[in-house]
Enzyme design. Structure first.
Site, PDB file in Angstrom:
ATOM      1  CD  GLU A 179       0.405 -17.989 -71.912  1.00  0.00           C
ATOM      2  OE1 GLU A 179      -0.078 -17.029 -72.528  1.00  0.00           O
ATOM      3  OE2 GLU A 179       1.551 -18.431 -72.143  1.00  0.00           O
ATOM      4  CD  GLU A 372       1.260 -22.181 -74.673  1.00  0.00           C
ATOM      5  OE1 GLU A 372       1.903 -21.184 -75.059  1.00  0.00           O
ATOM      6  OE2 GLU A 372       0.061 -22.138 -74.362  1.00  0.00           O
TER       7      GLU A 372
HETATM    8  C1  BG6 Z   1       1.236 -18.228 -75.272  1.00  0.00           C
HETATM    9  C2  BG6 Z   1      -0.145 -18.618 -75.646  1.00  0.00           C
HETATM   10  O1  BG6 Z   1       1.168 -16.959 -74.724  1.00  0.00           O
HETATM   11  O2  BG6 Z   1       2.208 -18.086 -76.253  1.00  0.00           O
HETATM   12  C3  BG6 Z   1      -0.329 -19.121 -77.063  1.00  0.00           C
HETATM   13  O3  BG6 Z   1      -0.717 -19.511 -74.727  1.00  0.00           O
HETATM   14  C4  BG6 Z   1       0.592 -18.367 -77.975  1.00  0.00           C
HETATM   15  O4  BG6 Z   1      -1.682 -19.003 -77.396  1.00  0.00           O
HETATM   16  C5  BG6 Z   1       2.032 -18.623 -77.537  1.00  0.00           C
HETATM   17  O5  BG6 Z   1       0.403 -18.660 -79.326  1.00  0.00           O
HETATM   18  C6  BG6 Z   1       3.078 -18.015 -78.436  1.00  0.00           C
HETATM   19  O6  BG6 Z   1       2.844 -16.657 -78.608  1.00  0.00           O
HETATM   20  P1  BG6 Z   1       2.732 -16.025 -80.065  1.00  0.00           P
HETATM   21  O7  BG6 Z   1       2.353 -14.608 -79.831  1.00  0.00           O
HETATM   22  O8  BG6 Z   1       4.055 -16.184 -80.678  1.00  0.00           O
HETATM   23  O9  BG6 Z   1       1.673 -16.791 -80.765  1.00  0.00           O
END
Ligand code: BG6
Length: 475
Positions: A179, A372
């Site tokens: 990201e 993701e």
């Molecule tokens: C993304 C990241 O922004 O979202 C992860 O690459 C992160 O590292 C994921 O864990 C989910 O966000 P959060 O804040 O719910 O952990």
């Protein structure tokens, strides 16, 4: 069949959110270690509250996380049981170079990841490696100022040379920076930036972004030279920007915010700064320090594929609008009344996934990799650690259906799909354990209590079936 043969189904984690063992195996301290749980986390992540050492009175969840450092064999066996074709993980930079500026790497750290990759290969799981997932050695922040300093490009080149050389033949798919656009939103987390009083923050962010973009292009060059089989991608926190209304002022706001986001991939995929960014930097009086060599490296080393995270779209309104604010993965947005919201106030927008996929593919015409996607929710396990997480299944099903449509009906080239946090891990945004994404439950709470025992949720069996049928059976 919608999903091509060999489609890489799997899950994704980040070293600092799961490994723990922060002071074992010769590992050094990183920015991500000193981000506490609780009210100050946000300010530390944004670089406005300086915290470069562990301070009394705080709980630091990354120190132990879910202790995957000691549990990785058990965890990979569970991924294999679900039928994973790929496992996305990140390298802890400070396991390899504890300070960041040493001449020689730490063998124990290199061996740890080699063992982990071999464990994956044992089950036919293809590792997908993020070179840095928000981590930067604390020494490089204290002594060099983080990514605002060009010298970090050389540290990163040294890191990637070691990794590509050591893992040649074991790892083929690489992502340079997780990201990368997060620099603009969480600059300490994304680039190790702590702001000085009165500092021009826009300049610091874009200079750091430039240095990371150049480092990313160098990594692409070095990776291809060491092994032409390597496939090297960029990684964007994606999500289309919707205008709040059809008022051209809102539409224009959405366009500008979209450009701000795509700036990074425009450079990584096309090889040069887009004009809108050059004009913006000129207006802001920012000189990123572009050299002739930078220009050439950027131009000649564009990425092989585009990877991205997708959690939600972002709805934006012109500054004079009275629209109500909402949250969503560090990106400011306003409430969209057509969408539902998660326990943490993030919008849920499966159709927006298809829209985002198409937008990215139209723009770059390169293979995509969704690395993701997932739902952070509160889980209530029974006495055996079983969670009937139908809400998570529902979220993933609806998103996979849209990805399927993007492939089947829109003709998008897609390499694979990894859900975020296939095993519960520490939340990057909040530092909580209670914001769970996993198919596998981990017995640990927000304050470090629990046995760390792993147990299968209902979604474990559902995802196993999805993979076994190559996405045909989503019921
Ligand atoms: C993304 C990241 O922004 O979202 C992860 O690459 C992160 O590292 C994921 O864990 C989910 O966000 P959060 O804040 O719910 O952990």
């Amino acid at each position: 069949m919608a999903f091509p043969e060999g489609f890489l189904w799997g899950g994704a984690t980040a070293a600092n959110q799961c490994e723990g063992a922060y002071n074992e195996g010769g590992r050094g301290v990183a920015n991500v270690d000193v981000m506490p749980h609780g009210a100050d986390r946000q300010a530390v992540g944004c670089g406005t509250r300086k915290m470069l050492d562990f301070e009394d009175g705080y709980f630091y969840p990354a120190q132990k996380a879910i202790d995957m450092y000691h549990h990785y064999k058990e965890d990979i066996a569970l991924f294999a049981e679900m039928g994973f074709k790929t496992y996305r993980l990140s390298i802890g930079w400070t396991r390899i170079f504890p300070l960041g500026d040493e001449a020689e790497p730490n063998e124990e750290g290199l061996q740890f990841y080699e063992d982990l990759f071999r464990e994956c290969k044992k089950y036919g799981i293809e590792p997908l490696v993020t070179i840095t997932h928000f981590d930067c050695p604390i020494h490089l922040i204290k002594e060099y100022g983080g990514w605002r300093n060009r010298e970090l490009i050389d540290m990163y080149k040294k890191l990637v040379t070691v990794l590509f050389t050591r893992y040649k033949g074991l790892v083929k798919y690489w992502l340079t920076f997780n990201e990368i656009n997060m620099i603009l939103h969480m600059p300490f987390m994304g680039a190790g930036l702590v702001f000085e009083e009165g500092e021009n923050q826009i300049a610091a962010k874009y200079i750091s972004a430039h240095n990371e973009l150049v480092a990313s292009a160098w990594a692409t060059k070095i990776g291809h030279e060491i092994d032409p089989e390597n496939k090297i991608g960029c990684m964007l926190a994606a999500g289309s920007f919707y205008p709040y209304t059809c008022n051209p002022k809102d539409v224009r706001e959405a366009q500008v915010r979209g450009q701000e986001n795509y700036f990074f991939v425009d450079v990584q995929s096309r090889g040069y700064y887009p004009n809108y960014a050059l004009k913006m930097l000129e207006r802001e009086g920012v000189d990123v320090g572009m050299t002739e060599e930078d220009k050439q490296i950027l131009a000649e080393n564009t990425v092989d594929f585009i990877s991205f995270s997708y959690y939600n779209t972002r709805t934006v309104a012109s500054p004079d609008s009275s629209a109500e604010n909402a949250s969503g993965n560090a990106f400011a947005s306003v409430k969209n009344s057509y969408l539902t919201y998660t326990d943490w106030g993030w919008p849920v927008d499966p159709l927006g996934f298809r829209i985002t996929i198409n937008e990215i593919y139209d723009r770059y015409q390169k293979p995509l990799f969704v690395v993701e996607n997932g739902l952070g929710a509160i889980d209530e396990p029974d006495e055996n650690g079983y969670v009937a997480d139908d809400y998570r299944i529902d979220y993933l099903r609806k998103h996979i259906e849209q990805m399927k449509a993007a492939i089947e009906e829109d003709g998008v080239e897609m390499l694979g799909y990894t859900t975020w946090g296939p095993i519960d891990l520490v939340s990057a945004g909040t530092g909580e354990m209670s914001k769970r994404y996993g198919f596998i439950y981990v017995d640990r709470d927000d304050y470090g209590n629990g046995t760390l025992a792993r147990s299968k949720k209902k979604s474990f069996f559902w995802y196993k079936k999805v993979i076994a049928t190559n996405g045909e059976d989503l019921a």
